[in-house]
Design a protein around this motif. Structure first.
Motif, PDB file in Angstrom:
ATOM      1  N   HIS A  10     -15.458 104.370  70.468  1.00 17.14           N
ATOM      2  CA  HIS A  10     -15.044 105.758  70.116  1.00 17.14           C
ATOM      3  C   HIS A  10     -15.881 106.963  70.191  1.00 17.14           C
ATOM      4  CE1 HIS A  10     -12.018 103.242  68.140  1.00 17.14           C
ATOM      5  NE2 HIS A  10     -11.546 104.276  67.430  1.00 17.14           N
ATOM      6  N   GLY A  43     -12.808 109.080  70.024  1.00 18.21           N
ATOM      7  CA  GLY A  43     -11.578 108.424  70.324  1.00 18.21           C
ATOM      8  C   GLY A  43     -11.847 107.594  71.371  1.00 18.21           C
ATOM      9  N   THR A  44     -10.837 106.803  72.016  1.00 19.92           N
ATOM     10  CA  THR A  44     -10.964 105.999  73.070  1.00 19.92           C
ATOM     11  C   THR A  44     -10.068 106.658  74.290  1.00 19.92           C
ATOM     12  OG1 THR A  44      -9.452 104.443  72.118  1.00 19.92           O
ATOM     13  CG2 THR A  44     -11.807 104.010  72.151  1.00 19.92           C
ATOM     14  N   LEU A  68     -14.315  99.358  67.778  1.00 16.54           N
ATOM     15  CA  LEU A  68     -13.473  99.219  66.573  1.00 16.54           C
ATOM     16  C   LEU A  68     -11.986  98.777  67.013  1.00 16.54           C
ATOM     17  CD1 LEU A  68     -14.881 102.376  64.749  1.00 16.54           C
ATOM     18  CD2 LEU A  68     -15.074  99.809  63.929  1.00 16.54           C
ATOM     19  N   SER A  70      -9.142 100.302  67.349  1.00 22.16           N
ATOM     20  CA  SER A  70      -8.265 100.915  68.406  1.00 22.16           C
ATOM     21  C   SER A  70      -8.847 100.798  69.852  1.00 22.16           C
ATOM     22  CB  SER A  70      -7.958 102.385  67.843  1.00 22.16           C
ATOM     23  OG  SER A  70      -8.850 103.000  67.715  1.00 22.16           O
ATOM     24  N   LEU A  73      -7.481  97.914  71.382  1.00 25.12           N
ATOM     25  CA  LEU A  73      -5.804  98.002  71.500  1.00 25.12           C
ATOM     26  C   LEU A  73      -5.945  98.981  72.661  1.00 25.12           C
ATOM     27  CD1 LEU A  73      -4.535  99.216  68.004  1.00 25.12           C
ATOM     28  CD2 LEU A  73      -4.213  96.868  69.186  1.00 25.12           C
TER      29      LEU A  73
END
Lengths: 225, 212
Positions: A10, A43-44, A68, A70, A73
């Motif tokens: 992230h 964020g990603t 993490l 997400s 994902l």
């Protein structure tokens, strides 16, 4: 060429930091950071992950490690939607990004294939002795397991960098090597021993190169390498 | 209106963008309580990008509209909801295929495919306090409506009603997936933001069918 690694965090600085740390122990492995969003926020980024997989691919496969939920994902979605998946395969692994990432980098540096790199990142032991040994000294094969004791010379103890050197060294021999019972092909297990300076260490090896492997690892631990 | 065509799909997306923009602060507030506080901003950014693309592209089937939504959300949303919702819309687009319009049965199939996509991607189960808790009752209600002879608009109406109830029902749950799962009991009493935003999107689909 080694397996390539992609670090999805992230935070851009975390991804860059893991690459910096792992590069110290794995100078020839493609280590690509994919941290933060497209505009540099937390964020990603799907697009960053896609680009990083392409950049890490040298034909032997790519392992993607996320920090993490997400990040995993995003990485899995990117892998599902790849137009041209890497010929050597691509895997996404949910493991601690620093420990798993460094262990994966050391395994990739020692020439491990994608499966073995993924196992190293997960802290799993190799199913058998680490592969062929092109650089191994040409000593006569000794029968049966070999064992010797070393006194750890490094004043800092067996911290990450010397542990990585030990794992790389052990991988050069056609032998299954253990250090105080820990599989020497697993960086995480070797580091987990928490060996301190002056501690006595039992090195065991089994396989055709067992004697040479024990000798080399003892030398390393005693400060000879 | 029985079958739902491309106009409906475009209207759905524009209504989703509008409702997400309207509730942006509320969604981020829900996320701030039990997550990382960016759900509203992330989703709003994603749907703004979708609308910008819709203004340029001319998708000619509902499936093409949903595919555009999927790829745009995946690459613009950022948090977990990007890949999750993106996968939902992608599976919905695949279920819709090249059909120029969707009847009631195709609409249920679309919703079920979307839900299955979220489940596969996120590996969550009903009751984990995630967007699944809106999608699963929505699919079940849509199927019941279809079995009772409802048309496509009524199927969506049933889905939207059930999704809203499903989102409300996440309030007392302990989260077992996502960032909120780190909070344990402290997540109790807060609504899951992903379930809430999913309910808004399904309401937008129903309104587009009813009023479009």
């Amino acid at each position: 060429m080694p397996v390539g690694l992609v670090f999805v965090s992230h935070s851009g600085r975390i991804a860059d930091g893991v690459v910096e740390l792992a590069a110290q122990m794995a100078p020839t492995v493609p280590l690509i950071a994919a941290g933060g969003t497209d505009d540099g926020g937390i964020g990603t980024s799907y697009d960053k992950v896609l680009a990083a997989i392409g950049a890490a691919d040298r034909g032997q496969g790519v392992l993607v490690i996320g920090d993490l939920g997400s990040a995993i994902l995003t990485a899995e979605t990117a892998v599902d939607l790849l137009d041209e998946p890497p010929a050597g395969g691509v895997r996404v692994l949910d493991v601690p990004i620093v420990e798993g990432g460094v262990a994966a980098a050391v395994a990739a540096e020692s020439g491990a294939d994608l499966d073995a790199v993924a196992r190293a990142a997960s802290g799993d032991a190799a199913p058998q002795a680490a592969g062929s040994a092109p650089d191994a000294p040409d000593l006569p094969a000794a029968p049966g397991p070999q064992e010797a004791t070393a006194v750890l010379a490094d004043p800092e103890g067996l911290h990450a960098r010397p542990a990585a050197a030990l794992v790389r060294l052990a991988a050069r021999f056609d032998a299954r090597v253990t250090v105080n019972g820990a599989d020497a092909s697993s960086l995480l297990r070797v580091i987990a021993l928490g060996l301190r300076s002056g501690e006595r260490v039992t090195v065991r090896a089994d396989g055709p190169d067992a004697a040479a492997a024990v000798e080399a690892v003892v030398d390393l631990l005693e400060g000879g390498a | 209106m029985d079958a739902l065509g491309t106009d409906w799909a475009i209207d759905w997306v524009r209504r989703s963008a509008a409702v997400v923009g309207e509730h942006r602060a509320e969604l981020s507030g829900l996320d701030r309580a039990i997550g990382d506080g960016d759900h509203g901003e992330n989703l709003d950014r994603g749907f703004r990008a979708v609308v910008a693309k819709l203004d340029e592209a001319t998708p000619d089937t509902p499936g093409a509209v949903l595919k555009l939504v999927a790829t745009t959300l995946i690459s613009t949303v950022g948090g977990a909801s990007g890949p999750l919702l993106g996968t939902a819309y992608l599976k919905a687009a695949q279920a819709a295929g090249d059909a120029p319009a969707l009847d009631a049965a195709a609409t249920v199939a679309l919703l079920a495919a979307a839900r299955d996509g979220v489940v596969t991607r996120g590996k969550a189960e009903p009751g984990d306090k995630t967007m699944i808790d809106a999608w699963t009752p929505a699919v079940e209600a849509a199927q019941q409506a279809l079995d009772g002879g409802a048309d496509a608009a009524a199927v969506l109406q049933a889905a939207a009603d059930a999704a809203e109830r499903g989102a409300e029902a996440t309030d007392p749950l302990v989260a077992r997936k996502g960032r909120a799962s780190y909070l344990g009991e402290r997540a109790v009493g807060h609504r899951d933001p992903g379930a809430q935003s999913s309910a808004y999107q399904l309401r937008a689909a129903a309104d587009a069918a009813a009023e479009g």
